[in-house]
Scaffold this motif. Structure first.
Motif, mmCIF file in Angstrom:
data_model
loop_
_atom_site.group_PDB
_atom_site.id
_atom_site.type_symbol
_atom_site.label_atom_id
_atom_site.label_comp_id
_atom_site.label_asym_id
_atom_site.label_seq_id
_atom_site.Cartn_x
_atom_site.Cartn_y
_atom_site.Cartn_z
ATOM 1 N N GLN A 1 2.513 0.563 13.480
ATOM 2 C CA GLN A 1 2.349 -0.789 12.556
ATOM 3 C C GLN A 1 3.653 -1.733 12.771
ATOM 4 O O GLN A 1 3.645 -2.505 12.466
ATOM 5 C CB GLN A 1 2.211 -0.379 11.184
ATOM 6 C CG GLN A 1 1.301 0.209 10.683
ATOM 7 C CD GLN A 1 1.279 0.745 9.061
ATOM 8 O OE1 GLN A 1 0.083 0.987 8.654
ATOM 9 N NE2 GLN A 1 2.260 0.651 8.423
ATOM 10 N N LYS B 1 -4.308 15.121 6.780
ATOM 11 C CA LYS B 1 -5.677 14.773 6.736
ATOM 12 C C LYS B 1 -5.472 13.646 5.522
ATOM 13 O O LYS B 1 -6.182 12.511 5.329
ATOM 14 C CB LYS B 1 -6.605 15.522 6.184
ATOM 15 C CG LYS B 1 -6.965 16.445 7.434
ATOM 16 C CD LYS B 1 -8.065 17.547 7.028
ATOM 17 C CE LYS B 1 -8.407 18.334 8.183
ATOM 18 N NZ LYS B 1 -9.024 19.821 7.838
ATOM 19 N N ASN C 1 -3.674 10.309 6.621
ATOM 20 C CA ASN C 1 -4.800 9.442 7.241
ATOM 21 C C ASN C 1 -5.736 9.061 6.517
ATOM 22 O O ASN C 1 -6.337 7.841 6.612
ATOM 23 C CB ASN C 1 -4.951 10.245 8.661
ATOM 24 C CG ASN C 1 -3.786 10.154 9.451
ATOM 25 O OD1 ASN C 1 -3.679 9.236 10.177
ATOM 26 N ND2 ASN C 1 -3.364 11.602 9.720
ATOM 27 N N GLN C 2 -6.376 9.725 5.592
ATOM 28 C CA GLN C 2 -7.317 9.260 4.555
ATOM 29 C C GLN C 2 -6.836 7.839 3.979
ATOM 30 O O GLN C 2 -7.719 6.912 3.714
ATOM 31 C CB GLN C 2 -7.799 10.290 3.600
ATOM 32 C CG GLN C 2 -8.665 9.878 2.589
ATOM 33 C CD GLN C 2 -9.053 10.922 1.634
ATOM 34 O OE1 GLN C 2 -8.430 12.131 1.750
ATOM 35 N NE2 GLN C 2 -9.894 10.768 0.496
ATOM 36 N N ILE D 1 1.743 6.670 11.715
ATOM 37 C CA ILE D 1 1.215 5.188 11.393
ATOM 38 C C ILE D 1 2.286 3.985 11.272
ATOM 39 O O ILE D 1 2.055 2.862 11.733
ATOM 40 C CB ILE D 1 0.759 5.712 9.981
ATOM 41 C CG1 ILE D 1 -0.378 6.749 10.013
ATOM 42 C CG2 ILE D 1 0.149 4.449 9.239
ATOM 43 C CD1 ILE D 1 -0.781 7.066 8.916
ATOM 44 N N LYS E 1 -4.590 5.915 4.812
ATOM 45 C CA LYS E 1 -4.460 4.710 5.897
ATOM 46 C C LYS E 1 -5.791 4.121 6.206
ATOM 47 O O LYS E 1 -6.077 3.049 6.077
ATOM 48 C CB LYS E 1 -3.678 5.245 6.945
ATOM 49 C CG LYS E 1 -3.191 4.264 7.993
ATOM 50 C CD LYS E 1 -4.225 3.919 9.096
ATOM 51 C CE LYS E 1 -3.963 3.022 9.956
ATOM 52 N NZ LYS E 1 -5.014 2.752 11.247
ATOM 53 N N ASP E 2 -6.799 4.931 6.345
ATOM 54 C CA ASP E 2 -7.972 4.598 6.655
ATOM 55 C C ASP E 2 -8.826 4.039 5.627
ATOM 56 O O ASP E 2 -9.480 2.905 5.673
ATOM 57 C CB ASP E 2 -9.013 5.854 7.002
ATOM 58 C CG ASP E 2 -8.526 6.408 8.416
ATOM 59 O OD1 ASP E 2 -7.805 5.920 9.098
ATOM 60 O OD2 ASP E 2 -8.776 7.534 8.777
ATOM 61 N N HIS E 3 -8.472 4.437 4.274
ATOM 62 C CA HIS E 3 -9.331 3.733 3.159
ATOM 63 C C HIS E 3 -8.515 2.329 2.954
ATOM 64 O O HIS E 3 -9.442 1.401 2.615
ATOM 65 C CB HIS E 3 -8.725 4.700 1.650
ATOM 66 C CG HIS E 3 -9.296 4.116 0.719
ATOM 67 N ND1 HIS E 3 -10.712 4.237 0.255
ATOM 68 C CD2 HIS E 3 -9.034 3.389 -0.394
ATOM 69 C CE1 HIS E 3 -10.874 3.515 -0.892
ATOM 70 N NE2 HIS E 3 -9.899 3.088 -1.334
ATOM 71 N N GLY F 1 -6.429 0.712 5.181
ATOM 72 C CA GLY F 1 -6.213 -0.241 6.245
ATOM 73 C C GLY F 1 -4.830 -0.040 6.755
ATOM 74 O O GLY F 1 -4.479 -0.470 8.001
ATOM 75 N N LYS F 2 -3.921 0.370 6.080
ATOM 76 C CA LYS F 2 -2.457 0.493 6.439
ATOM 77 C C LYS F 2 -1.696 1.291 5.431
ATOM 78 O O LYS F 2 -2.313 1.647 4.388
ATOM 79 C CB LYS F 2 -1.802 -1.087 6.546
ATOM 80 C CG LYS F 2 -1.870 -1.688 5.176
ATOM 81 C CD LYS F 2 -1.016 -3.167 5.360
ATOM 82 C CE LYS F 2 -0.946 -3.593 3.961
ATOM 83 N NZ LYS F 2 0.145 -4.536 3.597
ATOM 84 N N THR G 1 1.134 -1.083 0.072
ATOM 85 C CA THR G 1 -0.155 -0.061 0.117
ATOM 86 C C THR G 1 0.811 1.107 -0.070
ATOM 87 O O THR G 1 1.578 1.348 0.885
ATOM 88 C CB THR G 1 -0.984 -0.167 1.262
ATOM 89 O OG1 THR G 1 -1.659 -1.307 1.234
ATOM 90 C CG2 THR G 1 -1.769 1.272 1.332
#
Length: 193
Positions: free
Chosen positions: A125, A65, A68-69, A121, A71-73, A75-76, A4
């Motif tokens: 992880q 933002k 983090n968007q 992040i 990562k949220d989309h 998952g990592k 990712t």
């Protein structure tokens, strides 16, 4: 193994080449640019594997933002590639204050903001890879490129320190220092004088 990847400046040049190659390889890619219209075909072709994000890397809050968007989309995040930036041509004596501040905002601070946004992040992880696109001109200088050189020397300096700071957290830092390559660097990527 699928990765990712978050990449800045991905609408043209190296960023576009890498984005397309990663997607073809099966990776998930969050690609940023100030204008995401360039990504329309990729978004249609790759669906949820591809996340285009409009981003001005000089806006620190927007950078956090966006990272983090992504990562949220997905998952990592495995890899962050700081590719966005541009050149300035002109003798050190003639490059004005605004042009100098603007190129430092993009090439140094933008790279720093993305790096700072990714590190928490990666630490959580226990792994991650920061790839900084520098230049051979971050190692040695050329006349009429002094201000651009200074931005790349700055990226080299903080990235070298960063590599030592984060190695025990499973985070790697790599510098890419290309020499001349056929992109639009001398064209619309640069500010001439």
């Amino acid at each position: 193994m699928e990765k990712t990847i978050f990449i800045t400046g991905a609408s043209r040049g190296f960023g576009k080449l890498w984005t397309e190659a990663f997607l073809k390889r099966g990776d998930k890619v969050a690609a940023t640019s100030r204008n995401i219209e360039a990504y329309k075909g990729l978004a249609e072709q790759y669906g949820d594997q591809f996340l285009p994000i409009a981003l001005d890397i000089t806006d620190r809050d927007a950078v956090f933002k966006a990272v983090n968007q992504a990562k949220d989309h997905f998952g990592k995040l495995d890899v962050v590639i700081n590719n966005a930036g541009y050149g300035v041509f002109g003798a050190v004596e003639e490059v004005g204050e605004k042009v100098t501040k603007d190129v430092f905002e993009a090439n140094v601070y933008g790279t720093l903001w993305v790096t700072q946004a990714a590190l928490p992040i990666f630490r959580a992880q226990g792994s991650g890879h920061v790839i900084q696109l520098s230049s051979v001109l971050g190692v040695w200088s050329l006349p009429t490129l002094g201000i651009y050189n200074a931005t790349k020397f700055a990226v080299e300096g903080f990235s070298e320190a960063l590599a030592s700071e984060v190695k025990d957290f499973g985070i790697h830092v790599t510098m890419i220092e290309p020499n001349g390559y056929t992109t639009d660097f001398g064209g619309s990527y640069s500010v001439p004088f």
